[in-house]
Design a protein around this motif. Structure first.
Motif, PDB file in Angstrom:
ATOM      1  N   ILE A  91      31.705 -76.759  35.787  1.00 35.34           N
ATOM      2  CA  ILE A  91      30.966 -75.952  36.776  1.00 35.34           C
ATOM      3  C   ILE A  91      31.530 -74.752  36.634  1.00 35.34           C
ATOM      4  CG2 ILE A  91      30.640 -75.615  39.156  1.00 35.34           C
ATOM      5  CD1 ILE A  91      30.020 -78.491  39.245  1.00 35.34           C
ATOM      6  N   ALA A  92      32.981 -74.435  36.510  1.00 31.63           N
ATOM      7  CA  ALA A  92      33.643 -73.216  36.673  1.00 31.63           C
ATOM      8  C   ALA A  92      33.201 -72.435  35.353  1.00 31.63           C
ATOM      9  CB  ALA A  92      35.191 -73.466  36.763  1.00 31.63           C
ATOM     10  N   LYS A  93      33.280 -73.153  34.201  1.00 35.80           N
ATOM     11  CA  LYS A  93      32.898 -72.505  33.163  1.00 35.80           C
ATOM     12  C   LYS A  93      31.632 -71.851  32.999  1.00 35.80           C
ATOM     13  CE  LYS A  93      32.800 -73.614  28.016  1.00 35.80           C
ATOM     14  NZ  LYS A  93      32.900 -74.562  27.130  1.00 35.80           N
ATOM     15  N   LYS A  94      30.514 -72.703  33.417  1.00 40.71           N
ATOM     16  CA  LYS A  94      29.251 -72.326  33.543  1.00 40.71           C
ATOM     17  C   LYS A  94      29.207 -71.052  34.337  1.00 40.71           C
ATOM     18  CE  LYS A  94      24.742 -72.794  32.817  1.00 40.71           C
ATOM     19  NZ  LYS A  94      24.015 -73.073  31.445  1.00 40.71           N
ATOM     20  N   ALA A  95      29.913 -71.066  35.758  1.00 40.64           N
ATOM     21  CA  ALA A  95      29.905 -69.973  36.623  1.00 40.64           C
ATOM     22  C   ALA A  95      30.470 -68.784  35.761  1.00 40.64           C
ATOM     23  CB  ALA A  95      30.842 -70.176  37.775  1.00 40.64           C
ATOM     24  N   ARG A  96      31.732 -68.992  35.422  1.00 39.78           N
ATOM     25  CA  ARG A  96      32.312 -67.659  34.441  1.00 39.78           C
ATOM     26  C   ARG A  96      31.413 -67.152  33.417  1.00 39.78           C
ATOM     27  NH1 ARG A  96      34.792 -67.493  29.782  1.00 39.78           N
ATOM     28  NH2 ARG A  96      35.052 -69.597  29.606  1.00 39.78           N
ATOM     29  N   LEU A  97      30.636 -67.931  32.817  1.00 45.22           N
ATOM     30  CA  LEU A  97      29.768 -67.518  31.723  1.00 45.22           C
ATOM     31  C   LEU A  97      28.623 -66.881  32.311  1.00 45.22           C
ATOM     32  CD1 LEU A  97      29.671 -70.707  29.328  1.00 45.22           C
ATOM     33  CD2 LEU A  97      30.882 -68.419  28.883  1.00 45.22           C
ATOM     34  N   GLU A  98      28.154 -67.166  33.531  1.00 43.51           N
ATOM     35  CA  GLU A  98      27.204 -66.618  34.037  1.00 43.51           C
ATOM     36  C   GLU A  98      27.494 -65.456  35.114  1.00 43.51           C
ATOM     37  OE1 GLU A  98      23.523 -68.773  34.735  1.00 43.51           O
ATOM     38  OE2 GLU A  98      23.668 -69.984  32.965  1.00 43.51           O
ATOM     39  N   ALA A  99      28.687 -65.173  35.257  1.00 42.73           N
ATOM     40  CA  ALA A  99      29.206 -64.457  36.270  1.00 42.73           C
ATOM     41  C   ALA A  99      28.654 -64.683  37.848  1.00 42.73           C
ATOM     42  CB  ALA A  99      28.932 -62.855  35.945  1.00 42.73           C
ATOM     43  N   ILE A 100      28.621 -65.953  37.999  1.00 36.72           N
ATOM     44  CA  ILE A 100      28.143 -66.316  39.386  1.00 36.72           C
ATOM     45  C   ILE A 100      29.254 -67.195  39.936  1.00 36.72           C
ATOM     46  CG2 ILE A 100      25.740 -65.998  39.051  1.00 36.72           C
ATOM     47  CD1 ILE A 100      25.206 -68.628  38.688  1.00 36.72           C
ATOM     48  N   GLU A 101      28.996 -67.459  41.368  1.00 35.94           N
ATOM     49  CA  GLU A 101      30.017 -68.558  42.085  1.00 35.94           C
ATOM     50  C   GLU A 101      29.799 -69.844  41.451  1.00 35.94           C
ATOM     51  OE1 GLU A 101      32.466 -68.678  44.593  1.00 35.94           O
ATOM     52  OE2 GLU A 101      32.611 -66.663  43.969  1.00 35.94           O
ATOM     53  N   PRO A 102      30.665 -70.652  41.524  1.00 35.02           N
ATOM     54  CA  PRO A 102      30.583 -71.930  41.221  1.00 35.02           C
ATOM     55  C   PRO A 102      29.236 -72.650  41.902  1.00 35.02           C
ATOM     56  CG  PRO A 102      32.814 -71.503  41.165  1.00 35.02           C
ATOM     57  CD  PRO A 102      32.167 -70.347  41.482  1.00 35.02           C
ATOM     58  N   MET A 103      29.366 -72.253  43.334  1.00 33.98           N
ATOM     59  CA  MET A 103      28.471 -73.031  44.181  1.00 33.98           C
ATOM     60  C   MET A 103      27.037 -72.589  43.784  1.00 33.98           C
ATOM     61  SD  MET A 103      28.802 -75.539  46.087  1.00 33.98           S
ATOM     62  CE  MET A 103      30.289 -76.598  46.133  1.00 33.98           C
ATOM     63  N   GLU A 104      27.028 -71.481  43.232  1.00 33.25           N
ATOM     64  CA  GLU A 104      25.565 -70.771  43.104  1.00 33.25           C
ATOM     65  C   GLU A 104      25.220 -71.952  41.706  1.00 33.25           C
ATOM     66  OE1 GLU A 104      26.587 -66.453  42.760  1.00 33.25           O
ATOM     67  OE2 GLU A 104      24.483 -66.525  43.037  1.00 33.25           O
ATOM     68  N   VAL A 105      26.104 -72.043  40.947  1.00 34.92           N
ATOM     69  CA  VAL A 105      25.636 -72.954  39.614  1.00 34.92           C
ATOM     70  C   VAL A 105      25.250 -74.134  40.125  1.00 34.92           C
ATOM     71  CG1 VAL A 105      26.654 -74.368  37.873  1.00 34.92           C
ATOM     72  CG2 VAL A 105      27.539 -72.105  38.174  1.00 34.92           C
ATOM     73  N   VAL A 106      26.005 -74.957  41.304  1.00 32.55           N
ATOM     74  CA  VAL A 106      25.693 -75.995  41.782  1.00 32.55           C
ATOM     75  C   VAL A 106      24.263 -76.009  42.411  1.00 32.55           C
ATOM     76  CG1 VAL A 106      26.198 -77.590  43.906  1.00 32.55           C
ATOM     77  CG2 VAL A 106      28.010 -76.723  42.078  1.00 32.55           C
ATOM     78  N   GLN A 107      23.932 -74.927  43.155  1.00 33.44           N
ATOM     79  CA  GLN A 107      22.627 -74.867  43.920  1.00 33.44           C
ATOM     80  C   GLN A 107      21.431 -74.805  43.085  1.00 33.44           C
ATOM     81  OE1 GLN A 107      22.116 -75.075  46.965  1.00 33.44           O
ATOM     82  NE2 GLN A 107      20.144 -74.376  47.245  1.00 33.44           N
ATOM     83  N   ARG A 108      21.778 -73.733  41.749  1.00 33.60           N
ATOM     84  CA  ARG A 108      20.768 -73.845  40.976  1.00 33.60           C
ATOM     85  C   ARG A 108      20.120 -74.972  40.313  1.00 33.60           C
ATOM     86  NH1 ARG A 108      21.943 -69.794  36.004  1.00 33.60           N
ATOM     87  NH2 ARG A 108      21.777 -68.187  37.901  1.00 33.60           N
ATOM     88  N   TYR A 109      21.308 -75.912  39.814  1.00 28.77           N
ATOM     89  CA  TYR A 109      20.954 -77.238  38.942  1.00 28.77           C
ATOM     90  C   TYR A 109      20.663 -78.334  39.842  1.00 28.77           C
ATOM     91  CZ  TYR A 109      21.796 -74.096  35.107  1.00 28.77           C
ATOM     92  OH  TYR A 109      21.856 -73.241  34.482  1.00 28.77           O
ATOM     93  N   THR A 110      21.038 -78.178  41.171  1.00 29.98           N
ATOM     94  CA  THR A 110      20.697 -79.179  42.099  1.00 29.98           C
ATOM     95  C   THR A 110      19.211 -79.105  42.267  1.00 29.98           C
ATOM     96  OG1 THR A 110      22.792 -79.276  43.133  1.00 29.98           O
ATOM     97  CG2 THR A 110      20.932 -80.261  44.530  1.00 29.98           C
ATOM     98  N   VAL A 111      18.778 -77.692  42.670  1.00 28.74           N
ATOM     99  CA  VAL A 111      17.448 -77.685  42.904  1.00 28.74           C
ATOM    100  C   VAL A 111      16.514 -77.827  41.499  1.00 28.74           C
ATOM    101  CG1 VAL A 111      15.672 -75.894  43.052  1.00 28.74           C
ATOM    102  CG2 VAL A 111      17.548 -75.852  44.593  1.00 28.74           C
ATOM    103  N   ASP A 112      16.842 -77.710  40.530  1.00 35.03           N
ATOM    104  CA  ASP A 112      16.375 -78.127  39.125  1.00 35.03           C
ATOM    105  C   ASP A 112      16.146 -79.436  39.016  1.00 35.03           C
ATOM    106  OD1 ASP A 112      15.358 -77.877  36.157  1.00 35.03           O
ATOM    107  OD2 ASP A 112      17.128 -79.009  35.974  1.00 35.03           O
ATOM    108  N   PHE A 113      17.368 -80.285  39.555  1.00 38.49           N
ATOM    109  CA  PHE A 113      17.217 -81.942  39.508  1.00 38.49           C
ATOM    110  C   PHE A 113      16.252 -82.215  40.370  1.00 38.49           C
ATOM    111  CE2 PHE A 113      19.441 -85.545  41.293  1.00 38.49           C
ATOM    112  CZ  PHE A 113      19.150 -86.520  40.117  1.00 38.49           C
ATOM    113  N   HIS A 114      16.201 -82.007  41.700  1.00 38.36           N
ATOM    114  CA  HIS A 114      15.280 -82.173  42.551  1.00 38.36           C
ATOM    115  C   HIS A 114      13.876 -82.012  41.948  1.00 38.36           C
ATOM    116  CE1 HIS A 114      18.728 -82.347  45.810  1.00 38.36           C
ATOM    117  NE2 HIS A 114      18.389 -83.529  45.212  1.00 38.36           N
ATOM    118  N   ASN A 115      13.554 -80.738  41.574  1.00 34.69           N
ATOM    119  CA  ASN A 115      12.380 -80.353  41.030  1.00 34.69           C
ATOM    120  C   ASN A 115      11.597 -81.516  39.744  1.00 34.69           C
ATOM    121  OD1 ASN A 115      12.552 -76.702  41.467  1.00 34.69           O
ATOM    122  ND2 ASN A 115      11.787 -78.394  42.883  1.00 34.69           N
ATOM    123  N   ILE A 116      12.650 -81.686  39.016  1.00 41.54           N
ATOM    124  CA  ILE A 116      12.120 -82.413  37.872  1.00 41.54           C
ATOM    125  C   ILE A 116      11.922 -83.996  38.390  1.00 41.54           C
ATOM    126  CG2 ILE A 116      12.975 -83.274  35.791  1.00 41.54           C
ATOM    127  CD1 ILE A 116      12.236 -80.582  35.386  1.00 41.54           C
TER     128      ILE A 116
END
Length: 493
Positions: A91-116
């Motif tokens: 998660i930290a790696k993804k956050a660093r790559l996208e220059a966002i907070e780890p919890m933003e990564v978490v939120q984004r993909y939690t929403v994606d998971f629920h949507n799918i």
RNA sequence: GGCGUCUUGGCCGAGUGGCUAGGCAAAGGUCUGCAAAACCUUGUACAGCGGUUCGAAUCCGCUAGACGCCUCCA
């Protein structure tokens, strides 16, 4: 009398490789825990298949009138990319790559998971706890394990002592591995210094200074080991011993093995009665992997926008495709397989949609009671959805035969047929009815009825050029006419 | 290298000591003005080689191949 008293199910238990009669700890109640996703990227289809298997199990248990508490976690604490003592968490790696907070990564993909999952018509679990929401519980478990002598502290990290544990318990009970073999076969990892033995696993890791996701603990500012969260959350919501624990086959070792060890080291009890493992989804005969391009996202199935498929498919078609294989078999995801399933799916839906217009008779030429029990038998036998679907096709055939006049059914049996086929198809398999509808009362139906009548007149007048024009142009517009003995009906889509 | 799983008819995919899985595709037929849909009929499969058995695709062994885990993974 609840249904589960007349329908007894057998479950294949990974613990002993046998199908066993299912007997919950508390009669009438079922506790089920399923390892959820790590939310650091889009869910992939393999995840979907695993969770779908347990969605079906959840639905069926509920149908049998068990009171089910279904817990499926979200792993939102990052875990290391490898088992060495250094490296980034995903998660930290993804956050660093996208220059966002780890919890933003978490939120984004939690929403994606629920949507799918919503798109695939999954039922939400009873509780969906997160790892970061249970840090305190995890710390408490670590304290217990240390107190019980099964863990040791090194430089602010805490490790589970597998060899020590194995002296009084058996590590490898689930995956059928022997600790001696593990010792001989463990690869040497660079940078590994803190562990006493390579097969030991982290309960708590001290965070490097740059590590963002960190929590205070008696040992260091750090983060919990990956295996621990499931032990913490399953224990908290389902108790020290519960009925069913599920997950993908790839989690059997080391993840589930470690969960057992942690729970035993904490409570001195086997945590789970029935371990269930869903098998892998592969694509075109090979493992799905982003790196090789042998990969498809769920959304791409719905849009058709992927080189591995030739068209878009309804979510229910993809669901139907997956359910035509047993959850314990490897399933090969292919365009041809999807195409075949799509036809079968529409065939089943067409038959179901015919049911309201069937004529009843004074006798039934088919044994609906017996057929109904066969549907239950299929699901009772370790949730055998392919066999259930075969039975549903038999039901579809009855319906078509009745419509054709080559079979008869009483009013009573028809009601039973209807309720059974819709319950299994929609409530238990979780399929959605297609857009196809037989004649209803809306404006479209009225308009098509007019065209059907015009065509009928043309046919009576032997003006086949006109009648075929009506039929073909309606087909182009997505409306198929079906000539039957009792006139013409239509389906859309 | 170690551990484990799997190998079914043209394709997908169940089953598992003797009795039709099912779907898709294909062939013939019924119906139809012609089609489509639906219905009826048709396939005699179980990687190879040995063994156990009255009988094996199903149990055992060997061989070949595929896959998974052994390192994050559903």
């Amino acid at each position: 009398m609840p249904l589960y008293e007349s329908q007894s199910i057998k479950i294949y238990n990974s613990l002993n490789g046998e199908k066993q009669d299912f007997e919950p700890i508390i009669p009438g109640y079922v506790g089920m825990y399923v390892c959820g996703p790590t939310v650091y990227s889009n869910v992939h289809l393999g995840n979907v298949r695993t969770f779908m298997s347990f969605d079906i199990i959840y639905r069926y248990l509920k149908h049998l009138e068990y009171k089910v508490r279904y817990v499926r976690n979200i792993t939102d604490a990052g875990h290391l990319e490898n088992d060495a003592d250094e490296g980034e968490d995903r998660i930290a790696k993804k956050a660093r790559l996208e220059a966002i907070e780890p919890m933003e990564v978490v939120q984004r993909y939690t929403v994606d998971f629920h949507n799918i999952l919503n798109t695939f018509n999954f039922l939400p679990p009873s509780i969906e706890p997160t790892a970061t929401g249970h840090i305190i519980e995890q710390i408490e478990i670590i304290k217990n394990i240390i107190d019980n002598g099964f863990a040791y502290k090194v430089n602010g990290s805490v490790y589970f002592d597998v060899l020590k544990y194995n002296e009084s318990k058996s590590y490898g009970i689930l995956s059928k591995r022997k600790v001696e073999d593990l010792i001989h076969n463990t690869r040497a990892l660079d940078g590994q210094s803190d562990k006493k033995n390579p097969q030991d696993f982290a309960l708590w890791k001290k965070a490097e200074p740059q590590h963002i996701m960190r929590w205070p603990s008696p040992w260091s500012d750090g983060f919990p080991g990956w295996h621990l969260e499931c032990t913490a959350m399953s224990t908290k919501y389902l108790g020290e011993q519960f009925d069913i624990h599920g997950g993908g086959m790839d989690l059997k070792f080391p993840h589930h093995e470690c969960e057992i060890a942690q729970a035993e080291a904490t409570n001195d009890k086997a945590p789970v009665n029935y371990w269930m493992h869903a098998n892998m989804l592969i694509m075109n005969g090979k493992k799905m992997a982003k790196s090789t391009g042998n990969y498809i996202l769920p959304n791409e199935i719905f849009s058709g926008d992927n080189p591995h498929i030739t068209k878009a498919y309804l979510p229910s078609v993809a669901r139907f495709f997956m359910l035509q294989a047993h959850y314990r078999s490897i399933l090969d995801f292919t365009n041809n397989g999807l195409l075949a399933s799509e036809k079968g799916y529409f065939r089943l839906m067409d038959a179901i949609n015919l049911m309201d217009n069937l004529k009843t008779s004074s006798t039934s030429s088919v044994d609906i009671q017996n057929w109904r029990q066969k549907c239950y038998d299929a699901m009772n036998d370790d949730f055998n959805t392919p066999v259930l679907i075969a039975n549903l096709f038999d039901g579809a055939k009855f319906i078509n035969q009745i419509k054709d006049g080559s079979a008869t059914i009483t009013h009573e049996d028809l009601d039973l047929l209807k309720s059974t086929i819709t319950t299994f198809t929609f409530d238990i398999l979780g399929l959605k009815n297609s857009d196809k509808e037989v004649v209803g009362s809306d404006k479209l139906s009225s308009a098509v009825e007019i065209l059907i009548n015009l065509r009928k007149e043309a046919r009576v007048n032997k003006d086949f050029a006109l009648s075929d024009k009506i039929r073909d142009e309606l087909a182009e517009a997505g409306i198929q006419l079906q000539d039957g003995k009792d006139g013409t009906t239509f389906t859309t889509n």
